[in-house]
Design a protein around this motif. Structure first.
Motif, PDB file in Angstrom:
ATOM      1  N   SER A 129      86.875 -20.739   3.445  1.00  0.00           N
ATOM      2  CA  SER A 129      87.668 -20.928   4.657  1.00  0.00           C
ATOM      3  C   SER A 129      86.970 -20.348   5.876  1.00  0.00           C
ATOM      4  O   SER A 129      87.184 -20.811   7.006  1.00  0.00           O
ATOM      5  CB  SER A 129      89.059 -20.300   4.496  1.00  0.00           C
ATOM      6  OG  SER A 129      88.965 -18.898   4.293  1.00  0.00           O
ATOM      7  N   ALA A 133      85.259 -23.225   8.590  1.00  0.00           N
ATOM      8  CA  ALA A 133      86.281 -23.193   9.640  1.00  0.00           C
ATOM      9  C   ALA A 133      85.907 -24.048  10.846  1.00  0.00           C
ATOM     10  O   ALA A 133      86.759 -24.738  11.422  1.00  0.00           O
ATOM     11  CB  ALA A 133      86.535 -21.751  10.069  1.00  0.00           C
ATOM     12  N   SER A 134      84.655 -24.026  11.224  1.00  0.00           N
ATOM     13  CA  SER A 134      84.233 -24.783  12.406  1.00  0.00           C
ATOM     14  C   SER A 134      84.351 -26.284  12.213  1.00  0.00           C
ATOM     15  O   SER A 134      84.388 -27.043  13.181  1.00  0.00           O
ATOM     16  CB  SER A 134      82.785 -24.426  12.765  1.00  0.00           C
ATOM     17  OG  SER A 134      81.898 -24.801  11.720  1.00  0.00           O
ATOM     18  N   GLU A 165      93.520 -21.646  11.633  1.00  0.00           N
ATOM     19  CA  GLU A 165      93.223 -20.292  12.104  1.00  0.00           C
ATOM     20  C   GLU A 165      94.320 -19.344  11.632  1.00  0.00           C
ATOM     21  O   GLU A 165      95.504 -19.656  11.718  1.00  0.00           O
ATOM     22  CB  GLU A 165      93.122 -20.256  13.623  1.00  0.00           C
ATOM     23  CG  GLU A 165      91.817 -20.804  14.164  1.00  0.00           C
ATOM     24  CD  GLU A 165      90.614 -19.959  13.764  1.00  0.00           C
ATOM     25  OE1 GLU A 165      90.768 -18.732  13.599  1.00  0.00           O
ATOM     26  OE2 GLU A 165      89.517 -20.535  13.610  1.00  0.00           O
ATOM     27  N   ASN A 166      93.919 -18.203  11.141  1.00  0.00           N
ATOM     28  CA  ASN A 166      94.881 -17.194  10.715  1.00  0.00           C
ATOM     29  C   ASN A 166      95.571 -16.576  11.932  1.00  0.00           C
ATOM     30  O   ASN A 166      95.017 -16.555  13.031  1.00  0.00           O
ATOM     31  CB  ASN A 166      94.156 -16.112   9.916  1.00  0.00           C
ATOM     32  CG  ASN A 166      95.109 -15.217   9.159  1.00  0.00           C
ATOM     33  OD1 ASN A 166      96.242 -15.600   8.871  1.00  0.00           O
ATOM     34  ND2 ASN A 166      94.669 -14.024   8.833  1.00  0.00           N
ATOM     35  N   SER A 167      96.792 -16.115  11.754  1.00  0.00           N
ATOM     36  CA  SER A 167      97.538 -15.488  12.845  1.00  0.00           C
ATOM     37  C   SER A 167      98.589 -14.566  12.256  1.00  0.00           C
ATOM     38  O   SER A 167      99.067 -14.789  11.137  1.00  0.00           O
ATOM     39  CB  SER A 167      98.205 -16.562  13.708  1.00  0.00           C
ATOM     40  OG  SER A 167      99.067 -15.972  14.670  1.00  0.00           O
ATOM     41  N   HIS A 176     102.201 -24.566  13.358  1.00  0.00           N
ATOM     42  CA  HIS A 176     100.890 -25.153  13.115  1.00  0.00           C
ATOM     43  C   HIS A 176     100.839 -25.778  11.719  1.00  0.00           C
ATOM     44  O   HIS A 176     100.280 -26.864  11.521  1.00  0.00           O
ATOM     45  CB  HIS A 176      99.809 -24.081  13.268  1.00  0.00           C
ATOM     46  CG  HIS A 176      98.421 -24.621  13.320  1.00  0.00           C
ATOM     47  ND1 HIS A 176      97.293 -23.820  13.415  1.00  0.00           N
ATOM     48  CD2 HIS A 176      97.941 -25.903  13.266  1.00  0.00           C
ATOM     49  CE1 HIS A 176      96.219 -24.572  13.433  1.00  0.00           C
ATOM     50  NE2 HIS A 176      96.576 -25.838  13.336  1.00  0.00           N
ATOM     51  N   LEU A 192      94.014 -20.894   5.057  1.00  0.00           N
ATOM     52  CA  LEU A 192      94.031 -20.080   6.270  1.00  0.00           C
ATOM     53  C   LEU A 192      92.682 -19.388   6.370  1.00  0.00           C
ATOM     54  O   LEU A 192      92.187 -18.840   5.381  1.00  0.00           O
ATOM     55  CB  LEU A 192      95.165 -19.051   6.204  1.00  0.00           C
ATOM     56  CG  LEU A 192      96.593 -19.609   6.164  1.00  0.00           C
ATOM     57  CD1 LEU A 192      97.595 -18.462   6.119  1.00  0.00           C
ATOM     58  CD2 LEU A 192      96.866 -20.527   7.359  1.00  0.00           C
ATOM     59  N   ARG A 193      92.097 -19.397   7.545  1.00  0.00           N
ATOM     60  CA  ARG A 193      90.729 -18.903   7.725  1.00  0.00           C
ATOM     61  C   ARG A 193      90.574 -17.452   7.271  1.00  0.00           C
ATOM     62  O   ARG A 193      91.297 -16.568   7.709  1.00  0.00           O
ATOM     63  CB  ARG A 193      90.316 -19.029   9.194  1.00  0.00           C
ATOM     64  CG  ARG A 193      88.879 -18.629   9.444  1.00  0.00           C
ATOM     65  CD  ARG A 193      88.501 -18.875  10.887  1.00  0.00           C
ATOM     66  NE  ARG A 193      87.089 -18.596  11.110  1.00  0.00           N
ATOM     67  CZ  ARG A 193      86.450 -18.816  12.264  1.00  0.00           C
ATOM     68  NH1 ARG A 193      87.116 -19.325  13.290  1.00  0.00           N
ATOM     69  NH2 ARG A 193      85.178 -18.542  12.395  1.00  0.00           N
ATOM     70  N   GLU A 194      89.596 -17.261   6.354  1.00  0.00           N
ATOM     71  CA  GLU A 194      89.272 -15.944   5.803  1.00  0.00           C
ATOM     72  C   GLU A 194      90.521 -15.220   5.300  1.00  0.00           C
ATOM     73  O   GLU A 194      90.652 -14.003   5.440  1.00  0.00           O
ATOM     74  CB  GLU A 194      88.520 -15.114   6.860  1.00  0.00           C
ATOM     75  CG  GLU A 194      87.180 -15.764   7.196  1.00  0.00           C
ATOM     76  CD  GLU A 194      86.409 -15.049   8.280  1.00  0.00           C
ATOM     77  OE1 GLU A 194      87.035 -14.293   9.053  1.00  0.00           O
ATOM     78  OE2 GLU A 194      85.177 -15.239   8.356  1.00  0.00           O
TER      79      GLU A 194
END
Length: 231
Positions: A129, A133-134, A165-167, A176, A192-194
């Motif tokens: 992830s 991601a990009s 993107e994680n949040s 999202h 979810l990213r990382e």
């Protein structure tokens, strides 16, 4: 007419009591099954520390979910560690606080009609992830194991795993998630990213199978060097 109205009330109350007892029994069974799955995922290295969260639908209308309480060691998970929450992620049964990501579970259940949602934090999903991601996601294609995903009949299938993107803002992130599900019909999970993997199923066993398939394929990508080749 008064007598008839009065006679109906005990019947309605009895039905309400039976429904409540059935819901309680359903919750207890789902909590026990989720706890067993959580311990298994911990043993496989997919939910170490206090990571991961798991839910299943107890009742559709009004929506009720059995979901992990927050901050738990998944290796020692028991049925007593589960809460029942409503569609606002407010607790209606049990003691403790639900996972901070409960709203994501609600978004998936509402958006897809899923019966269970499982979230893991494996090394493989964390690496991929971040790496992809990009590109907004990654495609899993050409693998026989893809046929373990519901509705997939051939290894030629290409499974898209979106990466969000994680949040820490769960209201924003749940929105999202809902948007991603609408824009990518037919997907079986997202990353979810990382952070980790989310997947689901019509029932708990289907969701568990999807975790096993997707975690297997992500591990194959990392071990084969596919992640490093994109860097």
């Amino acid at each position: 007419m008064k007598k008839r109205a009065n006679s109906i009330k005990p019947v309605a109350r009895a039905r309400g009591v039976r429904a409540a007892k059935q819901e309680s029994a359903d919750f207890a069974k789902l909590a026990a099954d989720l706890a067993e799955i959580g311990r298994d995922f911990y043993a496989r290295g997919w939910a170490l520390g206090t990571s991961g969260n798991f839910s299943a639908v107890v009742f559709r209308e009004p929506l009720r979910l059995a979901i992990t309480s927050t901050g738990l060691d998944k290796g020692s998970l028991t049925a007593a560690h589960f809460l029942e929450v409503d569609e606002a992620a407010d607790v209606v049964r049990g003691d403790g606080r639900p996972s901070a990501e409960a709203l994501l579970h609600v978004a998936i259940v509402r958006g897809l009609g899923a019966g269970a949602v499982l979230h893991t934090h494996s090394v493989w999903s964390t690496v991929l992830s971040g790496t992809y991601a990009s590109e907004g996601g990654l495609a899993l294609e050409g693998y026989e194991m893809l046929k373990g995903l519901e509705g997939v009949r051939t290894h030629r299938h290409s499974e898209w795993l979106p990466i969000l993107e994680n949040s820490q803002d769960m209201v924003e992130l749940s929105q999202h998630v809902s948007r991603t599900l609408r824009e990518n019909p037919g997907i079986h999970g997202f990353l979810l990213r990382e952070h980790g993997l989310y997947t689901w199923g019509r029932g708990l066993q289907e969701a568990k199978r999807h975790v096993e398939i997707l975690e297997f394929l992500m591990e194959v990508l990392v071990r084969s060097g596919a992640a490093s080749r994109t860097m």
